[in-house]
Design a protein around this motif. Structure first.
Motif, PDB file in Angstrom:
ATOM      1  N   PRO A   2     -12.969 -18.329  58.292  1.00  0.00           N
ATOM      2  CA  PRO A   2     -13.233 -17.362  58.705  1.00  0.00           C
ATOM      3  C   PRO A   2     -13.197 -15.931  57.922  1.00  0.00           C
ATOM      4  O   PRO A   2     -12.545 -15.857  56.552  1.00  0.00           O
ATOM      5  CB  PRO A   2     -12.218 -16.987  59.410  1.00  0.00           C
ATOM      6  N   LEU A   3     -14.222 -15.488  58.020  1.00  0.00           N
ATOM      7  CA  LEU A   3     -14.621 -14.003  56.714  1.00  0.00           C
ATOM      8  C   LEU A   3     -13.305 -13.255  57.273  1.00  0.00           C
ATOM      9  O   LEU A   3     -12.688 -12.240  56.142  1.00  0.00           O
ATOM     10  CB  LEU A   3     -15.524 -12.943  57.682  1.00  0.00           C
ATOM     11  N   VAL A   6     -11.271 -13.838  54.233  1.00  0.00           N
ATOM     12  CA  VAL A   6     -12.136 -13.959  52.799  1.00  0.00           C
ATOM     13  C   VAL A   6     -11.205 -12.496  51.912  1.00  0.00           C
ATOM     14  O   VAL A   6     -11.261 -12.999  50.677  1.00  0.00           O
ATOM     15  CB  VAL A   6     -13.320 -13.450  52.746  1.00  0.00           C
ATOM     16  N   ALA A 213     -18.749 -18.640  53.915  1.00  0.00           N
ATOM     17  CA  ALA A 213     -17.796 -17.375  54.969  1.00  0.00           C
ATOM     18  C   ALA A 213     -19.174 -16.651  54.335  1.00  0.00           C
ATOM     19  O   ALA A 213     -19.648 -16.024  55.218  1.00  0.00           O
ATOM     20  CB  ALA A 213     -17.239 -17.271  54.419  1.00  0.00           C
ATOM     21  N   THR A 216     -22.368 -16.332  55.830  1.00  0.00           N
ATOM     22  CA  THR A 216     -22.688 -16.178  57.271  1.00  0.00           C
ATOM     23  C   THR A 216     -22.785 -14.356  57.491  1.00  0.00           C
ATOM     24  O   THR A 216     -23.326 -14.034  58.545  1.00  0.00           O
ATOM     25  CB  THR A 216     -21.449 -16.687  57.831  1.00  0.00           C
ATOM     26  N   ALA A 261     -18.088  -8.822  52.800  1.00  0.00           N
ATOM     27  CA  ALA A 261     -17.306  -9.683  53.416  1.00  0.00           C
ATOM     28  C   ALA A 261     -16.019  -9.198  52.751  1.00  0.00           C
ATOM     29  O   ALA A 261     -15.300  -9.008  53.058  1.00  0.00           O
ATOM     30  CB  ALA A 261     -17.362 -10.828  52.358  1.00  0.00           C
ATOM     31  N   ASP A 266     -18.717  -8.704  59.358  1.00  0.00           N
ATOM     32  CA  ASP A 266     -19.931  -9.961  58.758  1.00  0.00           C
ATOM     33  C   ASP A 266     -20.906  -8.690  58.963  1.00  0.00           C
ATOM     34  O   ASP A 266     -21.649 -10.047  59.534  1.00  0.00           O
ATOM     35  CB  ASP A 266     -18.828 -10.368  59.369  1.00  0.00           C
TER      36      ASP A 266
END
Length: 334
Positions: A2-3, A6, A213, A216, A261, A266
């Motif tokens: 999941p972001l 990150v 990630a 996206t 990110a 996102d």
């Protein structure tokens, strides 16, 4: 990955690097953004300001394959890519991989090698493969070339070919540390080199997840058009003989996605490519002789372009349906 994770993982890597490189949080952040953008990083500055130490600290913070190459005038292309040697036992030629077959390739003083040797990196940096004697060998992901160079007016250096400069996603300058950071360095680094005790806090598998990630992260059509407007402005600028290539525009967007990110977003804001404009584009531009005489630099041109290029306004965005996090952002950022 999941972001949301990150930022936490990259924060651990950055904190690890800053045990060695103090007072350079912005340089560390940009280096990690280039890594997540699947790019390559060029560090240019005078000797003794920590270029190689930063490269080593980044390499040691990630548990993956690392190879260091000291570029010298007598270095050959095969010293980088590898060579086929005859195996008398099997009566056939066997390929011996060179140092580019690693996740992180640290190239020290890259502009001390001849242009012929420097150009050996062109294929691997762009296509992530190496061709030797008609055989093509893929390079493992992640793959990052982290090169240092001294200013080209120093003795024994060669200017990098334009095609190779264009393959570096960003160029940064370490700069001198501030007074407090330099005093702290004298206190902490004089007796023990912190690189000796630096332990990895991530690995190649996790970095691949971070890169996936970042892919996206959403970029609206308006922001894409803004990036193209910035690139086109460099091609029309009267002070510029060679402007930003389409590859440069693509890498600007990739770096902007990584930058977003790192902020936990996102979606990409117009501020992201604007903040990255100088490190991503300046080393690609060739300034006219008249601009040089007038004392103008590529950074000066890019600052003017950033001020004069219209920023996307509210209501101009379109494209696919944004995520819930992006829906909470201003309309133009989606």
């Amino acid at each position: 990955m999941p972001l949301a994770d990150v930022r936490a993982v990259v924060g651990r890597i950055a904190a690890n690097i800053e045990q060695v490189i103090e007072g350079k949080a912005d340089v560390v952040r940009l280096g990690l953004a280039v890594l997540l953008a699947e790019g390559h990083l060029l560090i240019e500055d005078v000797p003794g300001v920590g270029k190689t130490k930063f490269a080593k600290a980044l390499a040691r913070s990630i548990d993956c394959s690392v190879r260091r190459v000291q570029f010298t005038p007598d270095l050959l292309p095969s010293d980088l890519t590898g060579v086929s040697v005859y195996n008398s036992d099997e009566r056939d030629f066997e390929f011996k991989p060179g140092p580019v077959f690693a996740n992180l390739v640290v190239g020290d003083e890259i502009n001390r090698a001849s242009p012929k040797t420097q150009s050996a990196l062109l294929e691997c940096m762009e296509e992530r493969q190496v061709t030797v004697d008609g055989e093509t060998y893929r390079l493992e992901s992640p793959f990052l070339v982290l090169a240092t160079q001294n200013p080209i007016d120093m003795e024994g250096t060669y200017p990098l070919p334009e095609a190779q400069r264009d393959r570096f996603t960003a160029r940064i300058s370490m700069g001198y540390p501030d007074r407090n950071a330099e005093i702290a360095m004298l206190a902490e680094h004089a007796a023990v080199d912190p690189l000796d005790t630096l332990q990895p806090v991530s690995d190649a598998t996790q970095v691949r997840a971070l890169i996936a990630a970042v892919r996206t992260v959403h970029v609206s059509d308006a922001v894409k058009a803004y990036a193209v407007d910035l690139a086109e402005a460099t091609r029309r600028a009267p002070e510029v003989r060679l402007g930003a290539s389409p590859r440069a525009t693509l890498q600007l967007i990739r770096a902007a996605k990584a930058w977003a990110a790192l902020d936990g977003r996102d979606y990409v804001l117009p501020d992201d490519p604007q903040q990255l404009l100088v490190p991503v584009l300046a080393h690609r531009l060739i300034i006219t002789a008249e601009a040089h005489v007038a004392g103008r630099t590529a950074a000066d041109v890019l600052h003017r372009i950033a001020r004069s290029t219209p920023i996307p306004q509210d209501g101009q965005a379109g494209g696919p349906t944004p995520s819930p996090a992006a829906q909470a952002a201003p309309v133009w950022s989606r």
